[in-house]
Design an enzyme around this catalytic site. Structure first.
Site, mmCIF file in Angstrom:
data_model
loop_
_atom_site.group_PDB
_atom_site.id
_atom_site.type_symbol
_atom_site.label_atom_id
_atom_site.label_comp_id
_atom_site.label_asym_id
_atom_site.label_seq_id
_atom_site.Cartn_x
_atom_site.Cartn_y
_atom_site.Cartn_z
ATOM 1 N N SER A 99 -1.373 10.291 2.823
ATOM 2 C CA SER A 99 -2.755 9.989 3.193
ATOM 3 C C SER A 99 -2.923 9.758 4.683
ATOM 4 C CB SER A 99 -3.233 8.714 2.496
ATOM 5 O OG SER A 99 -2.825 8.684 1.176
ATOM 6 N N HIS A 125 -6.626 13.837 2.204
ATOM 7 C CA HIS A 125 -5.517 14.775 2.038
ATOM 8 C C HIS A 125 -6.010 16.179 2.321
ATOM 9 C CE1 HIS A 125 -1.979 12.738 0.204
ATOM 10 N NE2 HIS A 125 -2.866 11.777 0.073
ATOM 11 N N HIS A 155 -0.815 14.931 -6.472
ATOM 12 C CA HIS A 155 -0.401 13.698 -7.165
ATOM 13 C C HIS A 155 -0.535 13.870 -8.672
ATOM 14 C CE1 HIS A 155 -1.934 12.528 -3.185
ATOM 15 N NE2 HIS A 155 -1.013 11.598 -3.201
ATOM 16 N N TYR A 191 -1.684 11.591 -10.569
ATOM 17 C CA TYR A 191 -2.944 10.965 -11.021
ATOM 18 C C TYR A 191 -4.139 11.903 -10.885
ATOM 19 C CZ TYR A 191 -3.755 9.964 -6.035
ATOM 20 O OH TYR A 191 -3.913 10.081 -4.689
ATOM 21 N N GLU A 192 -3.967 13.012 -10.189
ATOM 22 C CA GLU A 192 -5.050 14.006 -10.125
ATOM 23 C C GLU A 192 -5.111 14.812 -11.422
ATOM 24 O OE1 GLU A 192 -5.506 16.031 -6.091
ATOM 25 O OE2 GLU A 192 -3.506 15.160 -5.886
ATOM 26 N N ALA A 247 1.911 6.325 1.758
ATOM 27 C CA ALA A 247 1.345 4.994 1.978
ATOM 28 C C ALA A 247 1.757 4.159 0.775
ATOM 29 C CB ALA A 247 -0.172 5.077 2.064
ATOM 30 N N MET A 303 2.120 5.757 -5.377
ATOM 31 C CA MET A 303 1.743 6.710 -6.433
ATOM 32 C C MET A 303 2.247 8.126 -6.154
ATOM 33 S SD MET A 303 -2.213 5.505 -6.905
ATOM 34 C CE MET A 303 -2.689 3.782 -6.750
ATOM 35 N N SER A 304 3.325 8.240 -5.382
ATOM 36 C CA SER A 304 3.822 9.588 -5.059
ATOM 37 C C SER A 304 5.318 9.557 -4.802
ATOM 38 C CB SER A 304 3.103 10.117 -3.812
ATOM 39 O OG SER A 304 3.507 9.383 -2.666
ATOM 40 N N ASN A 324 -0.857 -2.122 2.984
ATOM 41 C CA ASN A 324 -1.483 -3.341 2.433
ATOM 42 C C ASN A 324 -0.429 -4.153 1.696
ATOM 43 O OD1 ASN A 324 -1.930 -0.843 0.545
ATOM 44 N ND2 ASN A 324 -1.779 -2.612 -0.809
ATOM 45 N N HIS A 356 -8.898 2.121 -1.138
ATOM 46 C CA HIS A 356 -8.384 3.323 -0.479
ATOM 47 C C HIS A 356 -8.811 3.318 0.989
ATOM 48 C CE1 HIS A 356 -6.770 7.325 -0.150
ATOM 49 N NE2 HIS A 356 -7.932 7.867 0.159
HETATM 50 N N1 HPA Z 1 -0.292 0.457 -4.666
HETATM 51 C C1 HPA Z 1 -0.101 1.746 -4.978
HETATM 52 N N2 HPA Z 1 -0.218 2.720 -4.101
HETATM 53 C C2 HPA Z 1 -0.559 2.393 -2.839
HETATM 54 C C3 HPA Z 1 -0.786 1.072 -2.452
HETATM 55 C C4 HPA Z 1 -0.650 0.041 -3.417
HETATM 56 O O1 HPA Z 1 -0.830 -1.155 -3.166
HETATM 57 N N3 HPA Z 1 -1.100 1.098 -1.127
HETATM 58 C C5 HPA Z 1 -1.067 2.385 -0.744
HETATM 59 N N4 HPA Z 1 -0.742 3.177 -1.770
#
Ligand code: HPA
Length: 273
Positions: free
Chosen positions: A31, A62, A84, A86-87, A114, A212-213, A236, A248
């Site tokens: 991202s 993306h 991903h 999740y897509e 990320a 998530m990747s 984060n 996001h």
């Molecule tokens: N969780 C999952 N995926 C992420 C996060 C998170 O806190 N931050 C960035 N991608």
């Protein structure tokens, strides 16, 4: 030939017809890594939509192209934007580009993402290279018939992330004075962020960061015999570690804030491989 192998072959042949030479190093950008893309010299861009049998990314932030070019003189194949699970894509669909790289002859794969910080030492904007991962998706890109020409049925995963590349990364981070941790990445399916209880579980299981990747790509790259390096930008604190709700927008914003550090680190790292 298996249908899948045939599809990869078509895609690889198409790419070979569009570029003059194939780099040994490939990079997958997560991202909001647009700043790095502007550092690529002599860039030749191939949108995923033009590549036979390839799916396209649907996520904001993306892009969706392969970029061939050089970073500080080092030839590199870049994926600007990834797919991903999740897509709604199958693990085999999202790792299709890694298979293309394999057929093209790529030897080293650098993955970026990320991630949320589970380790309480991690602050927003620090970096973590992966020492190991936990595949918590319940899926595996190698499920199904195994094509022995691509890799072995039961590949070893005891050292997914190359120790030599990690040593190089450590040295560069030290020289550039960049906060670089080393830890375990746990992949959730997404797209909802984790709950605080899930983050407690992740920490108990040994995770330092969640995302998530990356894990399916790393598994396929090891199956293919590539050396793998992976870098998380901790955008984060994970759910429950800080009181703030996750978004996001925050992921993108923090990613942009550390873009210069990310770009400096990664370009020196790639140039030194
Ligand atoms: N969780 C999952 N995926 C992420 C996060 C998170 O806190 N931050 C960035 N991608």
């Amino acid at each position: 030939m298996h249908v899948y192998k045939q599809q990869i072959t078509e895609a690889a042949d198409f790419i070979r017809s569009r570029v003059s030479s194939i780099p040994e190093v490939a990079l997958v950008l997560g991202s909001g890594s647009g700043g790095f893309v502007s550092q690529i010299d002599n860039a030749v861009r191939i949108p995923y939509s033009e590549v036979p049998n390839m799916r396209v990314s649907t996520v904001k932030g993306h892009d969706g192209s392969f970029i061939f070019g050089t970073i500080k003189g080092k030839p590199v194949m870049v994926m600007s934007g990834r797919l991903h699970m999740y897509e709604g894509y199958e693990p085999k669909e999202i790792t299709f580009p890694i298979r293309i790289m394999q057929l093209l002859g790529v030897k080293v794969l650098v993955l970026t993402n990320a991630a949320g910080g589970v380790n309480t030492l991690y602050t927003e904007g620090c970096f973590m290279m992966l020492r190991d991962h936990i595949n918590f998706t319940g899926r595996n890109p190698l499920i199904g018939p195994n094509d022995e020409t691509l890799g072995t049925r039961f590949p070893d995963m005891s050292c997914v992330y190359d120790p030599e590349l990690r040593a190089k990364a450590r040295a560069i981070a030290e020289k550039q004075n960049i906060p670089l941790y080393e830890g375990v990445y746990m992949q959730f399916y997404g797209p909802s962020f984790e709950t605080p209880a899930e983050i407690v579980m992740a920490r108990t299981m040994g995770a330092d960061a969640v995302g998530m990747s990356t894990v399916p790509e790393a598994i396929v790259a090891r199956h293919a015999g590539m050396r793998v390096f992976a870098l998380s930008t901790i955008t984060n604190k994970a759910a429950g570690v800080s009181k703030n709700p996750l978004s996001h927008a925050e992921v993108i914003e923090v990613g942009q804030r550390v873009e210069a550090q990310f770009t400096n680190f990664l370009s020196d790292f790639i140039a030194g491989i």
